[in-house]
Motif scaffolding. Structure first.
Motif, PDB file in Angstrom:
ATOM      1  N   ASN A  56      49.169  19.370  -3.263  1.00  0.00           N
ATOM      2  CA  ASN A  56      49.871  19.532  -1.956  1.00  0.00           C
ATOM      3  C   ASN A  56      50.727  20.961  -2.114  1.00  0.00           C
ATOM      4  N   ALA A 159      52.666  17.817   4.471  1.00  0.00           N
ATOM      5  CA  ALA A 159      52.556  16.554   4.191  1.00  0.00           C
ATOM      6  C   ALA A 159      53.672  15.699   5.097  1.00  0.00           C
ATOM      7  N   SER A 190      48.947  19.971   5.711  1.00  0.00           N
ATOM      8  CA  SER A 190      48.330  19.292   4.728  1.00  0.00           C
ATOM      9  C   SER A 190      48.571  17.607   5.124  1.00  0.00           C
ATOM     10  N   ALA A 240      42.566  19.741  -0.904  1.00  0.00           N
ATOM     11  CA  ALA A 240      43.496  20.710  -1.007  1.00  0.00           C
ATOM     12  C   ALA A 240      43.277  21.668  -1.996  1.00  0.00           C
ATOM     13  N   VAL A 257      43.803  14.626  -0.376  1.00  0.00           N
ATOM     14  CA  VAL A 257      44.749  15.212   0.762  1.00  0.00           C
ATOM     15  C   VAL A 257      43.690  16.456   1.370  1.00  0.00           C
ATOM     16  N   VAL A 259      43.516  19.823   3.950  1.00  0.00           N
ATOM     17  CA  VAL A 259      44.677  20.712   4.260  1.00  0.00           C
ATOM     18  C   VAL A 259      43.438  21.847   5.175  1.00  0.00           C
TER      19      VAL A 259
END
Length: 265
Positions: A56, A159, A190, A240, A257, A259
């Motif tokens: 991330n 995040a 993200s 990510a 994750v 993104v």
């Protein structure tokens, strides 16, 4: 320059905080035992959580550099987190030394370390606001004092949106942040996803909620909706480590994750 409205002495060390847990995942030192304990619980449930945190972080580096190379020289970073070098201003000021960055976060530990965020290039400028994401109008007002909103701005939400659950209207908050920004502005997002392992995610979510932090993972489709009305850059919304991968990345394996980076038309 900082605007706080908060006394660092009021830091609650009895409950874990997501930013301080993230600091632990990144091998930082700015957290308390309660944060480490919660982070270890997550690590036991998901042994690759540190890789996820670094993936991330590395996405932020690539995305900020990419946006700066599109000619954007002003950035608004909401949900800054505890300073971990290189920070966003260090990335973008390598591309454009005169770049301006406004940081905003609600963790008083970030406030305590705000001075680290305010040291940029002599040509550039940085500012910090202690604020909750649920006050987007206040964020915009402060950004207007330090950035020229008639020119493009890079809005960074790294995040952060997992901690804005549906009942808090994340799309409405995002619209409030984006609407005042000029055409040519960019959005960097993200977001953790449960699609990779729903059962483990439910147990991780329970760790955060037990500490008083509501959290929500979202699907690929849900994350993609945050970019509605914007022009997504290739490769779109992806894991990510798949977004414009570069040599020398610390983490290359796929992480849970999603993104994306998009431009405001």
């Amino acid at each position: 320059m900082t605007e706080t409205g908060f006394s660092p002495e009021r830091i609650d060390t009895s409950r874990p905080h997501s930013a301080r847990m993230y600091d632990w995942f990144l091998d930082g030192k700015d957290h308390y035992p309660v944060d480490a304990e919660a982070a270890v619980e997550v690590l036991e449930l998901f042994p690759h959580v540190k890789d996820t945190a670094w993936a991330n972080r590395e996405f932020m580096h690539r995305a900020a550099r990419f946006v700066a190379r599109q000619g954007v020289s002003q950035f608004l970073d909401v949900g800054t987190g505890i300073p971990t070098e290189p920070n966003l201003h260090q990335i973008v000021q390598e591309v454009t030394p005169s770049a301006r960055v406004v940081y905003a976060d609600n963790d008083p530990i970030v406030l305590r370390h705000a001075e680290a965020l305010l040291h940029g290039t002599p040509e550039g400028r940085t500012a910090y606001l202690h604020v909750d994401i649920r006050e987007p109008e206040r964020i915009v007002e402060y950004a207007r004092e330090h950035l020229d909103l008639s020119r493009p701005v890079g809005l960074s939400l790294i995040a952060l949106l997992p901690f804005v659950t549906d009942e808090r209207n994340p799309c409405g908050i995002l619209r409030t942040l984006l609407e005042p920004l000029a055409p040519g502005s960019h959005l960097m997002v993200s977001h953790v996803s449960a699609e990779f392992d729903p059962e483990v995610w439910e147990r991780i979510k329970a760790v955060y909620r037990s500490g008083g932090t509501p959290v929500q993972a979202r699907s690929h489709a849900e994350v993609t909706r945050f970019f509605d009305g914007l022009e997504l850059y290739a490769p779109g919304v992806v894991a990510a480590t798949s977004w414009r991968a570069e040599p020398g990345m610390r983490v290359r394996e796929k992480q849970p994750v999603y993104v994306g980076v998009a431009r405001k038309p």
